[in-house]
Enzyme design. Structure first.
Site, PDB file in Angstrom:
ATOM      1  N   GLU B  47       0.838  -1.213   0.000  1.00  0.00           N
ATOM      2  CA  GLU B  47       0.000   0.000   0.000  1.00  0.00           C
ATOM      3  C   GLU B  47       0.868   1.256   0.000  1.00  0.00           C
ATOM      4  OE1 GLU B  47      -3.072  -0.260  -0.500  1.00  0.00           O
ATOM      5  OE2 GLU B  47      -3.586  -2.271   0.186  1.00  0.00           O
ATOM      6  N   ASN B  51       1.303   3.873  -3.091  1.00  0.00           N
ATOM      7  CA  ASN B  51       0.933   5.286  -2.912  1.00  0.00           C
ATOM      8  C   ASN B  51       2.058   6.219  -3.348  1.00  0.00           C
ATOM      9  OD1 ASN B  51      -1.641   4.941  -1.932  1.00  0.00           O
ATOM     10  ND2 ASN B  51      -1.126   5.247   0.215  1.00  0.00           N
ATOM     11  N   ARG B 107      -8.680   3.299  -7.914  1.00  0.00           N
ATOM     12  CA  ARG B 107      -8.089   3.203  -6.578  1.00  0.00           C
ATOM     13  C   ARG B 107      -9.245   3.175  -5.594  1.00  0.00           C
ATOM     14  NH1 ARG B 107      -4.087   0.814  -6.732  1.00  0.00           N
ATOM     15  NH2 ARG B 107      -3.674   1.472  -4.608  1.00  0.00           N
TER      16      ARG B 107
END
Lengths: 117, 144
Positions: B47, B51, B107
């Protein structure tokens, strides 16, 4: 990554394999959408049996395919989720709108039952 | 087990995220972490690194570097993921479940929610224009 798609009982069955991260989901979703577009299926079933890893990118893919099935009045089902994937699925809150079944056969039975609603 | 530290620099390309996960799994091997622990940690790293690539550098990969530092001290794993990208304007909004600035990329807006669910502690430091650093900790062997 691998993706094998077939149609059973007018359900688009996507047998996914490998890791569902941002990089792989971009390719998976393009292939699923192209096959769904060409088909007359209303429902989509994602067979997660061969998925070895998933992060929130997988949740994004699930939401997107749910929307596509919904546009045709169909449903999205997920089968064969491993424990870690099921945990992510719970965190996402998707259990309210996406069918979760143990096996592909179960999913086809449930979706078959909703075919003529 | 002795304390340990590694630092990995990767170009900001989405195909490199799997490498960051594999390196983390390898780093954890001597600690005999459970499969569940390793999966949680790999997911949180996935994650944070994703990002950094798609938000921090917004896909512009030219000489953009994401750094992952892993250290273990007295059974506490610390993970630091940093980029020198655009930074986060509003950290509180970014942490909201389902908040995303990239819905067109599908997303889900659950990145920070997943990090917070799987790790004991998550800290985000960010300055617009200067980059973002996410620091996460997790006690190893907590379920033994």
């Amino acid at each position: 990554m691998g993706l094998q798609i077939d149609i059973q009982n007018r359900v688009l069955v996507a047998n996914l394999s490998g890791e569902m991260d941002h990089h792989q989901t971009e390719r998976m979703r393009a292939q699923i959408d192209a096959a769904f577009e060409k088909s007359s299926c209303r429902h989509i079933l994602l067979n997660m049996a061969e998925i070895t890893f998933m992060d929130s990118s997988g949740i994004g893919l699930i939401i997107g395919r749910y929307k596509n099935a919904e546009k045709r009045g169909g449903k999205l089902a997920l089968a064969e989720m491993s424990d870690p994937i099921a945990r992510l699925f719970e965190i996402s809150g998707l259990a309210k709108i996406v069918l979760k079944t143990v096996t592909v056969t179960d999913a086809l039975l449930v979706l078959g039952g909703t075919q003529n609603e | 087990m002795n304390d340990n530290f590694i630092k990995l620099e990767i170009e900001a390309k989405s195909e490199n995220v799997s490498l960051a996960r594999v390196v983390a799994a390898g780093f954890l091997t001597p600690w005999d972490a459970t499969v569940g622990e390793v999966t949680d940690i790999k997911t949180a790293i996935s994650e944070a690194v994703t990002n950094a690539i798609i938000h921090g550098y917004a896909g512009a990969a030219d000489s953009s570097i994401v750094t992952m530092e892993l250290s273990v001290k007295e059974n506490i794993l610390s993970i630091k993921i940093s980029d020198k990208g655009v930074g986060i304007e509003d950290i509180e909004s970014a942490k909201e479940p389902l908040f995303t600035t990239k819905p067109e990329m599908e997303r889900s807006g659950l990145g920070f929610t997943v990090m917070e669910s799987f790790m004991d502690d998550v800290k985000i430091e960010s300055n617009p224009g200067a980059g973002t650093t996410v620091t996460m900790t997790r006690k190893l062997g907590a379920f033994k």
